[in-house]
Design a protein around this motif. Structure first.
Motif, mmCIF file in Angstrom:
data_model
loop_
_atom_site.group_PDB
_atom_site.id
_atom_site.type_symbol
_atom_site.label_atom_id
_atom_site.label_comp_id
_atom_site.label_asym_id
_atom_site.label_seq_id
_atom_site.Cartn_x
_atom_site.Cartn_y
_atom_site.Cartn_z
ATOM 1 N N LEU A 35 28.902 15.716 39.628
ATOM 2 C CA LEU A 35 28.647 14.288 39.782
ATOM 3 C C LEU A 35 29.107 13.527 38.539
ATOM 4 C CD1 LEU A 35 27.417 12.014 41.509
ATOM 5 C CD2 LEU A 35 25.224 12.513 40.406
ATOM 6 N N LEU B 192 32.621 13.356 41.032
ATOM 7 C CA LEU B 192 32.480 13.700 42.442
ATOM 8 C C LEU B 192 31.285 12.954 43.047
ATOM 9 C CD1 LEU B 192 33.760 15.449 44.667
ATOM 10 C CD2 LEU B 192 32.128 17.229 44.070
ATOM 11 N N THR B 193 31.431 11.639 43.136
ATOM 12 C CA THR B 193 30.335 10.795 43.603
ATOM 13 C C THR B 193 30.015 10.976 45.086
ATOM 14 O OG1 THR B 193 31.882 8.974 43.960
ATOM 15 C CG2 THR B 193 30.732 9.046 41.828
ATOM 16 N N SER B 194 30.905 11.625 45.823
ATOM 17 C CA SER B 194 30.633 11.861 47.250
ATOM 18 C C SER B 194 29.390 12.726 47.439
ATOM 19 C CB SER B 194 31.834 12.496 47.936
ATOM 20 O OG SER B 194 32.133 13.760 47.373
ATOM 21 N N LEU B 195 28.964 13.449 46.395
ATOM 22 C CA LEU B 195 27.725 14.234 46.486
ATOM 23 C C LEU B 195 26.532 13.343 46.830
ATOM 24 C CD1 LEU B 195 28.003 16.654 43.434
ATOM 25 C CD2 LEU B 195 28.020 17.269 45.849
ATOM 26 N N LEU B 196 26.604 12.087 46.444
ATOM 27 C CA LEU B 196 25.490 11.171 46.685
ATOM 28 C C LEU B 196 25.366 10.777 48.155
ATOM 29 C CD1 LEU B 196 25.941 8.880 43.568
ATOM 30 C CD2 LEU B 196 24.310 10.754 43.878
ATOM 31 N N THR B 197 26.370 11.072 48.961
ATOM 32 C CA THR B 197 26.307 10.716 50.377
ATOM 33 C C THR B 197 25.519 11.724 51.203
ATOM 34 O OG1 THR B 197 28.370 11.853 50.940
ATOM 35 C CG2 THR B 197 28.537 9.538 50.233
ATOM 36 N N PHE B 198 25.252 12.881 50.633
ATOM 37 C CA PHE B 198 24.519 13.921 51.352
ATOM 38 C C PHE B 198 23.032 13.824 51.031
ATOM 39 C CE2 PHE B 198 28.814 15.533 50.754
ATOM 40 C CZ PHE B 198 29.147 15.857 52.065
ATOM 41 N N GLU B 199 22.262 13.391 51.999
ATOM 42 C CA GLU B 199 20.828 13.181 51.804
ATOM 43 C C GLU B 199 20.095 14.470 51.423
ATOM 44 O OE1 GLU B 199 17.225 11.964 54.700
ATOM 45 O OE2 GLU B 199 18.970 10.650 54.757
#
Length: 117
Positions: free
Chosen positions: A85, A89-96
């Motif tokens: 993160l 790799l901010t897409s990690l924040l989209t996974f609840e």
């Protein structure tokens, strides 16, 4: 129907194993002067044991469970996700269901993830 195997044996942490991990983590937290919540989950992320020490903040309850579940489900320390993160790799924040915050660690026995804390 063919002779294909339809079941498997799964190794997971026991209640006694979870209590042992919980006590050890509590001893470390006390020695370090930390007020924390500690969650131990089985190999698929179900809560097995939990402890909230002293003046641990209320938000640490859910955080500890999420970190342990993330670690068990992905078979890695959540610190690795936090590093990803911070690396962008901010897409990690989209996974609840993923907690990219350090603190979750898998419990591995004979090379198999049996749970996490």
């Amino acid at each position: 129907m063919n002779q294909q195997k339809l079941t498997q044996v799964v190794t997971t942490i026991t209640s006694a194993g979870a209590q042992c991990a919980l006590r050890t983590a509590e001893e470390v937290a006390v020695r370090m002067g930390l007020a924390v919540s500690i969650a131990v989950v089985d190999n698929v992320g179900n809560l097995v044991s939990f402890l909230r020490t002293g003046n641990a903040c209320v938000t640490s309850i859910e955080a500890s469970i999420r970190k342990a579940r993330t670690s068990a489900n992905l078979s890695l320390p959540t610190k690795a996700l936090e590093d990803l993160l911070h690396g962008g790799l901010t897409s990690l924040l989209t996974f609840e269901f993923i907690s990219p915050s350090q603190g979750g660690v898998p419990i591995i026995v004979d090379g198999v993830v049996v749970g996490a804390i």
